[in-house]
Scaffold this motif. Sequence first.
Motif, mmCIF file in Angstrom:
data_model
loop_
_atom_site.group_PDB
_atom_site.id
_atom_site.type_symbol
_atom_site.label_atom_id
_atom_site.label_comp_id
_atom_site.label_asym_id
_atom_site.label_seq_id
_atom_site.Cartn_x
_atom_site.Cartn_y
_atom_site.Cartn_z
ATOM 1 N N GLU A 185 0.818 -1.208 0.000
ATOM 2 C CA GLU A 185 0.000 0.000 0.000
ATOM 3 C C GLU A 185 0.858 1.267 0.000
ATOM 4 O OE1 GLU A 185 -3.142 0.297 -0.363
ATOM 5 O OE2 GLU A 185 -3.642 -1.825 -0.316
ATOM 6 N N VAL A 186 1.899 1.312 0.834
ATOM 7 C CA VAL A 186 2.717 2.519 0.935
ATOM 8 C C VAL A 186 3.533 2.719 -0.337
ATOM 9 C CG1 VAL A 186 4.556 3.649 2.238
ATOM 10 C CG2 VAL A 186 2.788 2.389 3.449
ATOM 11 N N VAL A 187 4.116 1.670 -0.883
ATOM 12 C CA VAL A 187 4.909 1.810 -2.103
ATOM 13 C C VAL A 187 4.021 2.204 -3.281
ATOM 14 C CG1 VAL A 187 6.347 0.553 -3.763
ATOM 15 C CG2 VAL A 187 6.724 0.264 -1.303
ATOM 16 N N THR A 188 2.827 1.660 -3.349
ATOM 17 C CA THR A 188 1.901 2.042 -4.433
ATOM 18 C C THR A 188 1.604 3.532 -4.383
ATOM 19 O OG1 THR A 188 0.881 -0.157 -4.426
ATOM 20 C CG2 THR A 188 -0.389 1.641 -5.392
ATOM 21 N N ASN A 189 1.382 4.073 -3.184
ATOM 22 C CA ASN A 189 1.106 5.503 -3.058
ATOM 23 C C ASN A 189 2.327 6.331 -3.436
ATOM 24 O OD1 ASN A 189 -0.864 7.626 -1.877
ATOM 25 N ND2 ASN A 189 1.074 8.055 -0.811
ATOM 26 N N ALA A 190 3.540 5.864 -3.122
ATOM 27 C CA ALA A 190 4.755 6.604 -3.461
ATOM 28 C C ALA A 190 5.014 6.593 -4.956
ATOM 29 C CB ALA A 190 5.950 6.014 -2.706
ATOM 30 N N VAL A 191 4.794 5.469 -5.602
ATOM 31 C CA VAL A 191 5.050 5.370 -7.039
ATOM 32 C C VAL A 191 4.109 6.278 -7.815
ATOM 33 C CG1 VAL A 191 4.906 3.792 -9.019
ATOM 34 C CG2 VAL A 191 6.035 3.066 -6.899
ATOM 35 N N ARG A 192 2.914 6.491 -7.313
ATOM 36 C CA ARG A 192 1.940 7.316 -8.019
ATOM 37 C C ARG A 192 2.435 8.744 -8.195
ATOM 38 N NH1 ARG A 192 -3.949 7.179 -5.561
ATOM 39 N NH2 ARG A 192 -3.583 5.000 -6.173
ATOM 40 N N TYR A 193 3.192 9.305 -7.221
ATOM 41 C CA TYR A 193 3.604 10.711 -7.279
ATOM 42 C C TYR A 193 5.102 10.900 -7.510
ATOM 43 C CZ TYR A 193 -0.979 11.312 -5.101
ATOM 44 O OH TYR A 193 -2.318 11.278 -4.835
ATOM 45 N N ALA A 194 5.899 9.845 -7.421
ATOM 46 C CA ALA A 194 7.352 9.984 -7.499
ATOM 47 C C ALA A 194 7.815 10.101 -8.943
ATOM 48 C CB ALA A 194 8.028 8.793 -6.828
ATOM 49 N N GLU A 195 8.904 10.832 -9.125
ATOM 50 C CA GLU A 195 9.554 10.943 -10.425
ATOM 51 C C GLU A 195 10.939 10.327 -10.399
ATOM 52 O OE1 GLU A 195 9.619 15.006 -11.485
ATOM 53 O OE2 GLU A 195 7.425 15.205 -11.657
ATOM 54 N N ARG A 196 11.489 10.136 -9.232
ATOM 55 C CA ARG A 196 12.799 9.514 -9.071
ATOM 56 C C ARG A 196 12.631 8.193 -8.332
ATOM 57 N NH1 ARG A 196 16.464 14.722 -7.129
ATOM 58 N NH2 ARG A 196 16.049 16.036 -8.992
ATOM 59 N N PRO A 197 13.698 7.408 -8.245
ATOM 60 C CA PRO A 197 13.587 6.105 -7.575
ATOM 61 C C PRO A 197 13.082 6.229 -6.146
ATOM 62 C CG PRO A 197 15.621 6.205 -8.819
ATOM 63 C CD PRO A 197 15.024 7.582 -8.875
ATOM 64 N N VAL A 198 12.278 5.264 -5.749
ATOM 65 C CA VAL A 198 11.706 5.182 -4.409
ATOM 66 C C VAL A 198 12.623 4.321 -3.542
ATOM 67 C CG1 VAL A 198 9.715 4.420 -3.054
ATOM 68 C CG2 VAL A 198 9.378 5.459 -5.312
ATOM 69 N N THR A 199 12.827 4.727 -2.292
ATOM 70 C CA THR A 199 13.687 3.982 -1.368
ATOM 71 C C THR A 199 12.826 3.169 -0.406
ATOM 72 O OG1 THR A 199 13.772 5.819 0.205
ATOM 73 C CG2 THR A 199 15.492 5.718 -1.478
ATOM 74 N N LEU A 200 13.277 1.943 -0.101
ATOM 75 C CA LEU A 200 12.613 1.059 0.861
ATOM 76 C C LEU A 200 13.669 0.561 1.842
ATOM 77 C CD1 LEU A 200 10.253 -0.687 1.915
ATOM 78 C CD2 LEU A 200 10.897 -2.400 0.175
ATOM 79 N N ARG A 201 13.405 0.763 3.145
ATOM 80 C CA ARG A 201 14.360 0.323 4.160
ATOM 81 C C ARG A 201 13.620 -0.351 5.309
ATOM 82 N NH1 ARG A 201 18.850 4.136 7.111
ATOM 83 N NH2 ARG A 201 17.005 5.094 8.071
ATOM 84 N N LEU A 202 14.167 -1.480 5.752
ATOM 85 C CA LEU A 202 13.650 -2.214 6.900
ATOM 86 C C LEU A 202 14.708 -2.212 7.997
ATOM 87 C CD1 LEU A 202 11.936 -5.326 5.221
ATOM 88 C CD2 LEU A 202 10.873 -3.199 6.002
ATOM 89 N N LEU A 203 14.268 -1.937 9.216
ATOM 90 C CA LEU A 203 15.155 -1.893 10.379
ATOM 91 C C LEU A 203 14.609 -2.831 11.447
ATOM 92 C CD1 LEU A 203 15.624 1.986 10.643
ATOM 93 C CD2 LEU A 203 17.195 0.356 9.607
ATOM 94 N N ARG A 204 15.473 -3.719 11.944
ATOM 95 C CA ARG A 204 15.076 -4.620 13.020
ATOM 96 C C ARG A 204 15.770 -4.182 14.311
ATOM 97 N NH1 ARG A 204 17.010 -10.821 13.501
ATOM 98 N NH2 ARG A 204 18.962 -9.638 13.658
ATOM 99 N N THR A 205 15.006 -3.627 15.202
ATOM 100 C CA THR A 205 15.512 -3.251 16.530
ATOM 101 C C THR A 205 14.585 -3.884 17.566
ATOM 102 O OG1 THR A 205 14.264 -1.163 16.433
ATOM 103 C CG2 THR A 205 16.548 -1.118 15.693
#
Length: 764
Positions: free
Chosen positions: A680-700
């Motif tokens: 859901e979040v990546v779909t919303n970002a791709v709709r408005y982005a013109e440059r590459p989208v970043t995805l990061r996962l953090l395990r704490t």
Amino acid sequence: MPRPRGEGVPAPQDGTPRPARGRARGTAASGAAGRRGRDAEAARNAVRDSAAAAGGSRRRDGEAARNAAHGEDGHGEDAAGLSAGRAHEARGGAQDRPAAVPDASRPREDADAVAAGQGAGGGEGPDADDGTAYVGRAAVGGEGGASDAQLYGQGAGTADGVLGGGLQGADGGVARREGDRLRFVGAATRRIARGIDLDEIVLGLCRATVPTFSDAILVYLRDPLPVGDERPVGPVVLRLRRTDRLRPIDDLTGPDSAGAAGAPGATGTGGELDFSQLPLVGPQGDLPAAELCEIRPGGALAEVLRGVRPVFGSAAGAKDALPELLGAEHPVPRGQRAILAPLRGRRRVIGSAVFLRSPERPAFEQNDLLVAAQLATHTALGIDKAVLYGREAYIADELQRTMLPDSLPQPTGVRLASRYLPAAETARVGGDWYDAIPLPGSRVALVVGDVMGHSMTSAAIMGQLRTTAQTLAQLDLPPAEVLHHLDEQAQRLGSDRMATCLYAVYDPVSHRITIANAGHPPPVLLHLGGRAEVLRVPPGAPIGVGGVDFEAVELDAPAGATLLLYTDGLVESRLRDVWTGIEQLRERLATTAQLTGLDHPPPLEALCDDVLDMLGPGDRDDDIALLAARFDGIAPSDVAYWFLDPEETAPGRARRFARRALTRWGLEELQDSLELLVSEVVTNAVRYAERPVTLRLLRTDVLRCEVGDDSPQLPRQRRARDTDEGGRGLFLVNRMARRWGATRLSSGKVVWFELPLPGAHDRR
């Protein structure tokens, strides 16, 4: 025609000495010893006569004595006798002169005169050599009032030694007592004025009046005390704030003393109040007086308080007012042995004071009402000031508390601790502040600053700059840019608004910290091995100068290290310069690390306390703000990072990347929830982005997902209608995620959410 005093009388031609005047005129003496005795007696008589004519002035008394002696003794041998008499006076004056009047120069009465005075007035009490002052029949020592008692009556042991209880036979005695009364009022009001808070002022009144002016005192104040222009709501209630009395010394409670052996609240001779049963400090225990008194409108007590002037307890209105105040079950002193003095502040009556005398002591006189009025006025005005000062101190405390963070955040990869100390008890507000601001990407901004001054204005300017720094930090601006905008804001606030500031951003993923400085002392970094170093940071110009550039440096922030940010109040004072203080701070940190061991860092809270312990008695010239950060970091194995092109296939690729990361970390239980939310979040970002989208996962302690794009528009959650095809993505994120948010960056925005780890406790 009588001869003027001081003129000499020609001696007989045959050389026979002329007899002396006064009581010594009829005394027969011979030899040098007889002449010296007559001369000394003549000098003392001349002093008393001169005191009656001149109002008791010591300087004029001494001059009259010398003139009279010179007039009476015209020959050389008589002059020698006068010198011997003066020496005798000096010895007697040194023995009898009270400690409170060191400049007294008048001769004291001889033993016969003192004995005659005691016989007439009934006063007793031998002279004390141990600092105890005898006031009438009361002996008082120590802080309670030796000096005040002696100011109230110059002659220790004489009947006129107590104000309001002495002889009135001679004009000189009356003048002396009036002078003693004025000196007592001056000393008492100075003692009251020394108090700065409510308890000190009330204590000053009690200690100044007991036992010098009265044997007991009760001080009632309104509960609650009105502040400024506040109008009381509801009935007016007086509460017994403090009582004081004579100490129960055996000399004061002889067989003929009223209430010598009675229980609390017992009565003495004639049913009068037993003052020896009043506690020294009240209200506590059994009191022979009511602790609370509600003033009835139109009652006797209300009328007396409305009249403002002190009245005797035997006065028409006070006869009913005292029982209403003390309680109907408690006896009231008879005659003029009680004074009810209203305490009126600037706008209204705030209480009352009751002065009491025991039956064995002379009653109050009319002039004692003036003394009570002066004491009540100074006390009431002092209480008014103390209440206003207390309100200002409360406002200052609240202002300082709201200007500083209530609690520090708990960002991932760093632990924080802080301290704040005002410059002094009387300067509760200052311009020092600290802050910790969470940033996107699990980063945290560490801020410490110092506005010039210790006033309310400095605190207000500090609050505006702190708010500006928080706003700029949320924009994720670089540290140098943040200081630049703070400098512009300070110039808009005024031309003389100067401050120092240090702004640092810590990234737990890269284990790096970026620092920009604006005229602030450099931070100190304590390494895990116990080595402490002062970081080399460009000093920069203070905020508010204008037209200057700020430079930022990027440094390593190894795991286990501790960064200490502070204000100059910790390292600079009148006794040492700032660089000496910084070196002492560095050595203190290294010593603390050595004591706790080199394999583990010292606890943060204990470290802050230990740093503040380095302050000496003369080192508190400025307020102090202290912020300590322990870098834990995030291990590279707990971080997964990808770039996604803004294409239709990006959501599918994001789900596959997330599934692989969860498998590597053993978190397969979160697979369904994470894939749905990431899609859901990546779909919303791709709709408005013109440059590459970043995805990061953090395990704490939680699983954190961050999706960034170059669009500055923040997403808003809204409720979709039943007929809408979209608009439910953020609704799902809000329902399933533990926390979520969106932050605008200088290059776009970041949307993030957190999921709890399976079996982990919720730490937030």
